[in-house]
Design a protein around this motif. Structure first.
Motif, PDB file in Angstrom:
ATOM      1  N   GLU A   1      -7.973  -2.086  -2.075  1.00  0.00           N
ATOM      2  CA  GLU A   1      -9.099  -2.337  -3.065  1.00  0.00           C
ATOM      3  C   GLU A   1      -8.609  -1.993  -4.525  1.00  0.00           C
TER       4      GLU A   1
ATOM      5  N   ASP B   1      -4.736  -0.365   5.091  1.00  0.00           N
ATOM      6  CA  ASP B   1      -5.540   0.542   4.476  1.00  0.00           C
ATOM      7  C   ASP B   1      -6.038  -0.218   3.186  1.00  0.00           C
TER       8      ASP B   1
ATOM      9  N   HIS C   1      -8.905   0.546   1.672  1.00  0.00           N
ATOM     10  CA  HIS C   1      -9.122   1.394   0.291  1.00  0.00           C
ATOM     11  C   HIS C   1      -7.916   1.353  -0.708  1.00  0.00           C
ATOM     12  N   ARG C   2      -6.867   1.455  -0.345  1.00  0.00           N
ATOM     13  CA  ARG C   2      -5.595   1.185  -1.012  1.00  0.00           C
ATOM     14  C   ARG C   2      -5.644  -0.186  -1.555  1.00  0.00           C
TER      15      ARG C   2
ATOM     16  N   THR D   1       0.752  -1.196   0.042  1.00  0.00           N
ATOM     17  CA  THR D   1      -0.014  -0.118   0.221  1.00  0.00           C
ATOM     18  C   THR D   1       0.681   1.214  -0.122  1.00  0.00           C
TER      19      THR D   1
END
Length: 281
Positions: free
Chosen positions: A218, A213, A215-216, A112
């Motif tokens: 994803e 993280d 979202h990262r 990430t």
């Protein structure tokens, strides 16, 4: 096959011991638990037929010394150590990375924070328990382990930790009977025992409180493979990887053995790993 090339690398607050075998694109193996580079002795030579295989002792473990032995340990700093190894051995090309257990947590942070340096990551049972719906229970487990360690010592703390990791309803396992080990395995077991106080006192609290993280992840899911031991279902280290794979919409891969399949089933484990780096199925 000749033995590995041994090196040391100065990083922030520590000196890392690392080992390199083979030739080809770089494959960095990040160990978990207390095993250090020696955890990969069963698979590194076979993988070195296709890759330049690098592994190392994480800071504070085995041959990698800390400037301050009492320093608190952070996932970000351990991930930065992995980055320094990549920069040393593959400065111009992204690398394949495998991480196991706490090493997989460091590898997730590496992905990430520096996605441009990672071509593909296989993360095997990273115990990122903060992603789970019942994270507070596991936070309490880590607190109990730490309190027991300071009040009663290493082995009682390890017993609390092991009980928290096992399958719900499983019978507790007593200490294993002593067996005569081959010299190399005996030396490895001795190093593992020597690393245990640092692992329980520094790595467990620092790493199991880490939140990746999501979202990262994803955004980077096309280069992340989440893997678990086929014998680990129901155990705590299995659940975060399964949770993340479902959340990311990726297939959870199953490797031979359990959480320590790397050492119990090295040939099959190495073959499964090779397959993932060739692109999976």
């Amino acid at each position: 096959m000749t033995g590995p090339t041994i090196g040391t690398l100065r990083v922030n607050g520590a000196t890392l011991h690392y080992e390199v075998r083979g030739r080809g694109p770089l494959l960095l193996l990040i160990p978990g638990g207390t095993g250090g580079a020696a955890a990969f002795d069963g698979i590194a030579d076979d993988l070195a037929a296709e890759y330049t295989v690098a592994t190392y002792d994480p800071r504070g473990m085995s041959g990698s010394t800390l400037d301050d032995p009492e320093a608190e340990q952070s996932v970000a700093e351990h991930a930065d150590d992995a980055l320094r190894i990549l920069d040393l051995l593959s400065p111009c090309e992204p690398a394949r990375v495998f991480g196991s257990s706490s090493g997989a947590i460091a590898a997730l942070h590496l992905l990430t924070a520096h996605p441009e340096r990672v071509e593909r990551l296989v993360a095997h049972e990273p115990p990122v328990v903060e992603v789970l719906p019942d994270a507070s229970e596991h936070r309490a487990l880590v607190a109990r382990v730490r309190a027991t360690f300071h009040a009663e010592g290493l082995m009682p703390a390890m017993a609390v930790f092991a009980a928290g990791l096992k399958k719900e309803g499983a019978a507790p396992t007593g200490p294993k009977a002593a067996t005569e080990l081959p010299p190399q395995a005996a030396a490895r077991a001795e190093r593992t025992m020597a690393n245990l106080p640092y692992f329980v006192g520094r790595i467990v609290p620092g790493f199991m409180s880490y939140t990746p993280d999501i979202h990262r992840l994803e955004a980077l899911s096309d280069r992340l493979v989440l893997a678990c031991g086929q014998d680990s279902r129901g155990e705590l280290p299995y659940r975060p990887a399964a949770f993340l794979a479902e959340h990311l919409g990726t297939e959870l891969r199953h490797f031979p053995g359990g959480h320590t399949g790397l050492t119990t089933h090295p040939t099959e484990f190495g073959e499964a790993l090779r397959k993932e780096f060739r692109g999976g199925h």
